[in-house]
Scaffold this motif. Structure first.
Motif, PDB file in Angstrom:
ATOM      1  N   GLU A   1       0.803  -1.213   0.000  1.00 22.33           N
ATOM      2  CA  GLU A   1       0.000   0.000   0.000  1.00 22.33           C
ATOM      3  C   GLU A   1       0.843   1.273   0.000  1.00 22.33           C
ATOM      4  N   ASN A   2       2.022   1.218   0.591  1.00 25.98           N
ATOM      5  CA  ASN A   2       2.727   2.464   0.898  1.00 25.98           C
ATOM      6  C   ASN A   2       4.127   2.605   0.322  1.00 25.98           C
ATOM      7  N   HIS A   3       4.725   1.541  -0.215  1.00 21.18           N
ATOM      8  CA  HIS A   3       6.113   1.667  -0.661  1.00 21.18           C
ATOM      9  C   HIS A   3       6.205   2.617  -1.855  1.00 21.18           C
ATOM     10  N   PRO A   4       7.124   3.591  -1.815  1.00 19.04           N
ATOM     11  CA  PRO A   4       7.229   4.580  -2.894  1.00 19.04           C
ATOM     12  C   PRO A   4       7.438   3.968  -4.280  1.00 19.04           C
ATOM     13  N   SER A   5       8.254   2.934  -4.370  1.00 18.65           N
ATOM     14  CA  SER A   5       8.530   2.328  -5.684  1.00 18.65           C
ATOM     15  C   SER A   5       7.275   1.707  -6.284  1.00 18.65           C
ATOM     16  N   ILE A   6       6.495   1.028  -5.448  1.00 16.31           N
ATOM     17  CA  ILE A   6       5.267   0.402  -5.934  1.00 16.31           C
ATOM     18  C   ILE A   6       4.234   1.464  -6.304  1.00 16.31           C
ATOM     19  N   LYS A   7       4.109   2.497  -5.477  1.00 17.85           N
ATOM     20  CA  LYS A   7       3.155   3.561  -5.774  1.00 17.85           C
ATOM     21  C   LYS A   7       3.519   4.269  -7.074  1.00 17.85           C
ATOM     22  N   HIS A   8       4.819   4.489  -7.287  1.00 19.96           N
ATOM     23  CA  HIS A   8       5.265   5.134  -8.527  1.00 19.96           C
ATOM     24  C   HIS A   8       4.960   4.251  -9.732  1.00 19.96           C
ATOM     25  N   ALA A   9       5.223   2.957  -9.606  1.00 17.21           N
ATOM     26  CA  ALA A   9       4.968   2.039 -10.722  1.00 17.21           C
ATOM     27  C   ALA A   9       3.481   2.005 -11.067  1.00 17.21           C
ATOM     28  N   ARG A  10       2.633   2.017 -10.065  1.00 17.47           N
ATOM     29  CA  ARG A  10       1.186   2.006 -10.311  1.00 17.47           C
ATOM     30  C   ARG A  10       0.716   3.307 -10.943  1.00 17.47           C
ATOM     31  N   ALA A  11       1.323   4.406 -10.551  1.00 16.36           N
ATOM     32  CA  ALA A  11       0.985   5.685 -11.176  1.00 16.36           C
ATOM     33  C   ALA A  11       1.354   5.668 -12.660  1.00 16.36           C
ATOM     34  N   GLN A  12       2.489   5.062 -12.992  1.00 14.97           N
ATOM     35  CA  GLN A  12       2.897   4.955 -14.389  1.00 14.97           C
ATOM     36  C   GLN A  12       1.926   4.088 -15.184  1.00 14.97           C
ATOM     37  N   VAL A  13       1.377   3.054 -14.556  1.00  9.47           N
ATOM     38  CA  VAL A  13       0.385   2.208 -15.232  1.00  9.47           C
ATOM     39  C   VAL A  13      -0.871   3.022 -15.536  1.00  9.47           C
ATOM     40  N   ARG A  14      -1.318   3.823 -14.572  1.00  8.27           N
ATOM     41  CA  ARG A  14      -2.514   4.647 -14.803  1.00  8.27           C
ATOM     42  C   ARG A  14      -2.288   5.655 -15.927  1.00  8.27           C
ATOM     43  N   ILE A  15      -1.093   6.234 -15.946  1.00  6.15           N
ATOM     44  CA  ILE A  15      -0.785   7.192 -17.014  1.00  6.15           C
ATOM     45  C   ILE A  15      -0.789   6.493 -18.372  1.00  6.15           C
ATOM     46  N   ALA A  16      -0.149   5.325 -18.441  1.00  6.91           N
ATOM     47  CA  ALA A  16      -0.076   4.594 -19.712  1.00  6.91           C
ATOM     48  C   ALA A  16      -1.453   4.140 -20.163  1.00  6.91           C
ATOM     49  N   ASP A  17      -2.298   3.708 -19.230  1.00  6.04           N
ATOM     50  CA  ASP A  17      -3.662   3.298 -19.590  1.00  6.04           C
ATOM     51  C   ASP A  17      -4.454   4.488 -20.128  1.00  6.04           C
ATOM     52  N   GLY A  18      -4.273   5.658 -19.508  1.00  7.48           N
ATOM     53  CA  GLY A  18      -4.955   6.851 -19.992  1.00  7.48           C
ATOM     54  C   GLY A  18      -4.498   7.242 -21.390  1.00  7.48           C
ATOM     55  N   GLN A  19      -3.202   7.139 -21.642  1.00 11.19           N
ATOM     56  CA  GLN A  19      -2.685   7.453 -22.977  1.00 11.19           C
ATOM     57  C   GLN A  19      -3.210   6.471 -24.020  1.00 11.19           C
ATOM     58  N   LYS A  20      -3.311   5.208 -23.628  1.00 12.95           N
ATOM     59  CA  LYS A  20      -3.836   4.193 -24.548  1.00 12.95           C
ATOM     60  C   LYS A  20      -5.286   4.485 -24.895  1.00 12.95           C
TER      61      LYS A  20
END
Length: 219
Positions: free
Chosen positions: A44-63
């Motif tokens: 829930e809280n690790h910075p690396s995981i949160k960053h990776a999930r944010a990148q997934v949301r950005i990529a899904d939005g671009q798609k």
């Protein structure tokens, strides 16, 4: 080092062999943190995981944007008929609604490109989760082992101190030689040295676990 102390000293090396089985039972370490708790926290809280999930949301939005139709556009203007006339005296309003259309091939190409980027972002998310969980598991295992070693050497030090006091009393009573009392004192000093070393190792292992979980460490 005496044979008895050397034998006991080797016992903690068995901990890594049995550790995974112990951890699977939900055993808790400092501050009642179980391995399950640690995994849930980093998920829930690790910075690396949160960053990776944010990148997934950005990529899904671009798609989604890449394969979606262009938005409608609306334009408007007024046209007067002669000077001094109002719009009601013969002027007109013009509204224009438009939409851009892409060639289907271009839409497909963009969809493939951003779909590939979205898949890559999801793979990076999985990699981040596995890497973080692996780091937490290793740090947790190290801390658990250091805790067990600290407890063990505390018991060894207490026992060595007792033997030292008995040997000293025997020497004071003239029942034994000075060498026996000196050896007992040396065994106690060595046990205390190991105990203090494992206390420091345990503190370092606790800091390492906090770092693996993405928490700031105050040294």
């Amino acid at each position: 080092m005496p044979d008895q102390l050397r034998t006991i000293y080797r016992l903690p090396s068995l901990a890594p062999v049995l550790l995974l089985g112990l951890l699977s039972t939900g055993i808790a370490i400092s501050q009642d943190i179980t391995l399950k708790d640690a995994f849930e926290s980093v998920n829930e809280n690790h910075p690396s995981i949160k960053h990776a999930r944010a990148q997934v949301r950005i990529a899904d939005g671009q798609k989604l944007t890449a394969i979606s139709p262009a938005p409608l556009s609306l334009s408007y203007f007024e046209e007067d008929i002669g000077s001094g006339y109002s719009i009601g005296d013969g002027g007109q309003r013009v509204y224009t609604v438009g939409q851009e259309f892409d060639i289907p091939l271009l839409i497909g190409a963009r969809g493939y490109l951003y779909g590939s980027l979205s898949d890559a972002a999801e793979q990076q998310e999985l990699y981040a989760e596995r890497r973080v969980r692996g780091n937490v598991l290793r740090a947790y295992a190290r801390l658990y082992a250091r805790q067990q070693q600290t407890v063990l050497y505390r018991a060894i030090a207490v026992n060595a101190n007792l033997m030292h006091k008995i040997a000293q009393k025997r020497y004071d009573a003239g029942a034994t030689k000075k060498l026996e009392a000196a050896q007992a004192r040396a065994r106690y000093a060595l046990a205390e040295q190991h105990h203090r070393a494992f206390i420091l190792d345990q503190a370092a292992a606790s800091q390492a676990l906090a770092a693996a979980m993405g928490k700031a460490c105050n040294r």
